[in-house]
Design a protein around this motif. Structure first.
Motif, mmCIF file in Angstrom:
data_model
loop_
_atom_site.group_PDB
_atom_site.id
_atom_site.type_symbol
_atom_site.label_atom_id
_atom_site.label_comp_id
_atom_site.label_asym_id
_atom_site.label_seq_id
_atom_site.Cartn_x
_atom_site.Cartn_y
_atom_site.Cartn_z
ATOM 1 N N THR A 1 6.789 107.705 -84.800
ATOM 2 C CA THR A 1 6.600 105.864 -84.612
ATOM 3 C C THR A 1 7.667 105.395 -84.150
ATOM 4 O O THR A 1 8.875 106.067 -85.071
ATOM 5 C CB THR A 1 5.584 105.455 -85.683
ATOM 6 N N LYS A 2 7.899 105.116 -82.564
ATOM 7 C CA LYS A 2 9.248 104.093 -82.177
ATOM 8 C C LYS A 2 9.850 103.171 -83.498
ATOM 9 O O LYS A 2 8.892 102.263 -84.027
ATOM 10 C CB LYS A 2 9.128 103.903 -81.113
ATOM 11 N N GLY A 3 11.118 103.685 -84.144
ATOM 12 C CA GLY A 3 12.002 102.500 -85.411
ATOM 13 C C GLY A 3 11.211 102.372 -87.011
ATOM 14 O O GLY A 3 11.857 101.887 -87.439
ATOM 15 N N LYS A 4 10.299 103.622 -86.819
ATOM 16 C CA LYS A 4 10.278 104.590 -88.148
ATOM 17 C C LYS A 4 10.539 104.907 -89.049
ATOM 18 O O LYS A 4 10.830 106.138 -88.443
ATOM 19 C CB LYS A 4 8.572 104.153 -88.242
ATOM 20 N N ARG A 5 11.571 105.290 -89.746
ATOM 21 C CA ARG A 5 12.538 105.954 -89.942
ATOM 22 C C ARG A 5 12.005 106.890 -91.039
ATOM 23 O O ARG A 5 11.544 106.817 -91.848
ATOM 24 C CB ARG A 5 13.837 105.655 -91.057
#
Length: 372
Positions: free
Chosen positions: A283-287
């Motif tokens: 998921t974009k933005g989930k580290r």
């Protein structure tokens, strides 16, 4: 690799070897303080956590606790390897061969020179593997990198990314021929760091020339500029071209790491996970942390029915400590045809009369009986 009808069934595949790359030499501690180990104890604990999560190979870079930078002190690498041997005795310890060392006292600085990298063959305690770059090439990660990928880090500015776009991996024959000799003398397995199919061909030539006589293991670092990128047809070509008896891991960058891992797990290859090349979940933005990435790859493998390698499995599959005595033995173990003899025409194969060899009777200890 040669795929037969049943090669994709998980019970016929080797257990998955996951290489942990948790030390992230490109990053500063402030880039990801929750997951970048700085103290000696933290660096050791990170290895323990990665092993417990399912990784059996540890890709090592050493961070200086006093500065937060990646260490350039030769002694500190040996010290950390010694601590890791105690903490994760089953793990295969692999030192990243791109590191450089700072001189002590009034010695002349040798920043990533060939002489400096040759010092890795003298590490004490010695690691199981050292990565060896083969073939000089541009190593530009910017084609696969957006500002979103580096958000919240010191790389989040165009000047930094431009600087990285100029990176060249310097690995000419003058380096790798000598380096392989020194690693062999020290009993350290070379782990070939390749960038595309042409560097793979160099390795085959080194085998055919007798410069390397041993297992061929390594990884493809596929970051886009000047090297293999994210075209899956290029990945499949590497799967096809690697020798049948070799073992390779595949690594790319950022969220591209997840589709690559999926393909590798399904097709019987091996994977790498950690913040050295990726900070993100799908998921974009989930580290994600390095440990979380390893745990996710374990779940992915289990969904496909593929077993996870134990430390003993990894040593057996990678043939740690094994060397060969001749070019012919090396080629045979790799599943490659023999060298062409003078005057030999046509495609080269192994001489046979086409008949299966007759079983030979053996004594109680398994040795053939005299006169049989």
């Amino acid at each position: 690799m040669y795929f037969t009808d049943d090669s994709l069934l998980p019970e016929n595949q080797d257990p998955l070897i996951i290489t942990a790359a948790p030390y992230g030499p490109v990053w500063m501690p402030a880039d990801y303080p929750e997951d970048i180990p700085v103290s000696w104890d933290a660096q050791v604990q990170k290895a323990v956590d990665c092993y417990n999560a399912g990784a059996t190979v540890l890709h090592i870079h050493v961070r200086d606790p006093n500065t937060g930078h990646i260490s350039k002190n030769f002694k500190e690498y040996g010290d950390l390897i010694g601590r890791l041997r105690q903490a994760v005795p089953k793990m295969i310890l692999q030192v990243g061969g791109s590191i450089s060392f700072a001189p002590e006292g009034n010695e002349k600085a040798k920043w990533q020179s060939y002489d400096t990298r040759h010092m890795l063959a003298e590490l004490d305690p010695k690691p199981d593997q050292v990565t060896v770059a083969i073939g000089t090439s541009l190593y530009d990660m910017s084609p696969l990198t957006t500002m979103d990928d580096v958000q919240g880090t010191h790389l989040a500015n165009p000047e930094q990314l431009w600087a990285f776009s100029q990176m060249v991996a310097d690995a000419a024959p003058d380096f790798y021929v000598e380096h392989l000799k020194r690693l062999h003398k020290s009993g350290i397995q070379p782990y070939f760091a390749l960038s595309h199919v042409h560097s793979l061909m160099i390795v085959e030539r080194l085998v055919r020339q007798g410069i390397h006589m041993g297992p061929v293991n390594g990884f493809f670092s596929m970051v886009g500029g000047g090297v293999t990128g994210t075209n899956p047809f290029d990945w499949l070509e590497l799967f096809r071209r690697t020798p049948h008896g070799s073992v390779f891991t595949y690594q790319t960058m950022w969220r591209y790491s997840w589709p690559l891992a999926s393909v590798c797990i399904a097709l019987g290859q091996h994977t790498r996970a950690g913040i050295e090349e990726n900070l993100w979940d799908t998921t974009k933005g989930k580290r994600m942390t390095s440990v979380q990435m390893i745990e996710k790859q374990v779940r992915m493998a289990k969904e496909l029915g593929r077993q996870i390698a134990t430390g003993d499995d990894a040593r057996r599959i990678l043939k740690i400590g094994v060397t060969y005595n001749s070019v012919e033995e090396t080629l045979l173990n790799l599943g490659l045809p023999p060298n062409r003899k003078t005057g030999q025409t046509g495609f080269v194969g192994y001489t046979t009369d086409g008949k299966l060899p007759k079983p030979r009777p053996g004594g109680s200890d398994g040795h053939p009986l005299a006169g049989e």
